[in-house]
Design a protein around this motif. Structure first.
Motif, mmCIF file in Angstrom:
data_model
loop_
_atom_site.group_PDB
_atom_site.id
_atom_site.type_symbol
_atom_site.label_atom_id
_atom_site.label_comp_id
_atom_site.label_asym_id
_atom_site.label_seq_id
_atom_site.Cartn_x
_atom_site.Cartn_y
_atom_site.Cartn_z
ATOM 1 N N PRO A 23 32.726 36.415 40.217
ATOM 2 C CA PRO A 23 33.889 37.314 40.282
ATOM 3 C C PRO A 23 34.097 37.848 41.708
ATOM 4 O O PRO A 23 33.141 37.956 42.488
ATOM 5 N N ARG A 24 35.304 38.174 42.010
ATOM 6 C CA ARG A 24 35.584 38.845 43.273
ATOM 7 C C ARG A 24 35.170 40.312 43.159
ATOM 8 O O ARG A 24 35.254 40.915 42.081
ATOM 9 N N PRO A 25 34.714 40.908 44.241
ATOM 10 C CA PRO A 25 34.377 42.339 44.197
ATOM 11 C C PRO A 25 35.606 43.181 43.897
ATOM 12 O O PRO A 25 36.723 42.827 44.269
ATOM 13 N N GLN A 85 44.460 48.538 52.595
ATOM 14 C CA GLN A 85 45.356 47.724 51.777
ATOM 15 C C GLN A 85 44.798 46.342 51.482
ATOM 16 O O GLN A 85 45.257 45.679 50.553
ATOM 17 N N GLY A 86 43.796 45.901 52.254
ATOM 18 C CA GLY A 86 43.318 44.537 52.121
ATOM 19 C C GLY A 86 42.268 44.373 51.041
ATOM 20 O O GLY A 86 41.567 45.316 50.670
ATOM 21 N N ASN A 87 42.140 43.147 50.543
ATOM 22 C CA ASN A 87 41.098 42.790 49.598
ATOM 23 C C ASN A 87 39.991 41.961 50.236
ATOM 24 O O ASN A 87 38.943 41.747 49.627
ATOM 25 N N ILE A 111 34.949 36.460 51.539
ATOM 26 C CA ILE A 111 34.505 36.369 50.150
ATOM 27 C C ILE A 111 34.798 34.971 49.614
ATOM 28 O O ILE A 111 35.948 34.516 49.619
ATOM 29 N N ASP A 112 33.770 34.286 49.157
ATOM 30 C CA ASP A 112 33.862 32.895 48.697
ATOM 31 C C ASP A 112 33.300 32.800 47.287
ATOM 32 O O ASP A 112 32.134 32.428 47.092
ATOM 33 N N PRO A 113 34.091 33.152 46.275
ATOM 34 C CA PRO A 113 33.581 33.144 44.907
ATOM 35 C C PRO A 113 33.111 31.774 44.434
ATOM 36 O O PRO A 113 32.146 31.668 43.671
ATOM 37 N N ALA A 114 33.794 30.697 44.849
ATOM 38 C CA ALA A 114 33.444 29.364 44.367
ATOM 39 C C ALA A 114 32.018 28.984 44.734
ATOM 40 O O ALA A 114 31.309 28.326 43.954
#
Length: 239
Positions: A23-25, A85-87, A111-114
């Motif tokens: 999952p993404r944070p 504002q950024g993810n 961020i590299d969920p894969a």
């Protein structure tokens, strides 16, 4: 050398049969004993942070940051509005529980969920946070979130190779040095060689144990005093 081979007798990496993308944070609050991490919110945090950074005797803390230094509180607030504002980067404010004030920031990024890879960066701690239990705990809380909650496999730290304090901080926290990418980026009108550090999931149990032991109240009996260093605790767990 890998002990795994394919049907052509070629060495290959270890199989991960049950792997799935992580999952993404999320924008959530992480609670500790000395601090908490809150998603950066300029309306709540920018004034505290600007005052905290202004306590530094000079602006050298911004030398290796991509942004800054900022001439005044309004310029910092404008930066914080944009950053919040950024993810990716996903910025967090560090709240000192003893004062209730925001005293620093750090972010999860690249961020590299894969592949289960994530980096901690944009670390900017004010004098009120530097060299305190809260500064170590802030890093620990994000590591725990990445490894234990989200299940990432690799947690990275990168910095300008000339940034000696950042390199020392990475090693103290348990990151392993992996090398230097020469002329990796250009920032603030100059070339940057980037030093790479990482903790992988196989390293994490020992790193987590040492950090938890260091942060325990019986190891920190008084402000500015530690009974055992992080390095000593890691060495003991490895023995």
């Amino acid at each position: 050398m890998s002990s795994f081979q394919n049907s052509f007798q070629q060495a290959i990496g270890a199989p991960i049969p049950h792997w799935s993308a992580r999952p993404r944070p999320e924008r959530l609050t992480l609670h500790g004993r000395y601090c908490r991490l809150e998603p950066l919110d300029a309306s709540r945090h920018a004034a505290d942070l600007s005052r905290a950074y202004a306590q530094a005797p000079d602006q050298r803390g911004w030398t290796y940051m991509l942004a800054g230094p900022f001439d005044d509180a309004e310029n910092y607030r404008a930066y914080a509005v944009q950053a919040a504002q950024g993810n990716d980067p996903l910025h967090f404010a560090v709240i000192d529980l003893s004062s209730g004030l925001a005293v620093g920031t750090l972010a999860l990024m690249r961020i590299d969920p894969a592949n289960g890879v994530i980096e901690v960066g944009n670390v900017m701690f004010s004098p009120a946070l530097q060299r305190t239990p809260a500064s170590t705990e802030a890093q620990y809380l994000l590591m725990q979130y990445a490894f234990d909650t989200l299940g990432y496999r690799r947690y990275e730290w990168k910095c300008d190779s000339l940034n000696a304090p950042s390199r020392q901080a990475a090693l103290r926290l348990g990151f392993q040095f992996e090398g230097v990418f020469r002329q990796a980026t250009v920032y603030k009108g100059r070339s940057r060689d980037t030093a790479w550090f990482a903790i992988i999931d196989g390293d994490w149990p020992a790193v987590r144990q040492a950090l938890a032991q260091w942060l325990a109240p019986d190891n920190l009996p008084a402000p500015g005093r530690q009974l055992r260093s992080l390095a000593a605790l890691r060495a003991a767990s490895a023995a």
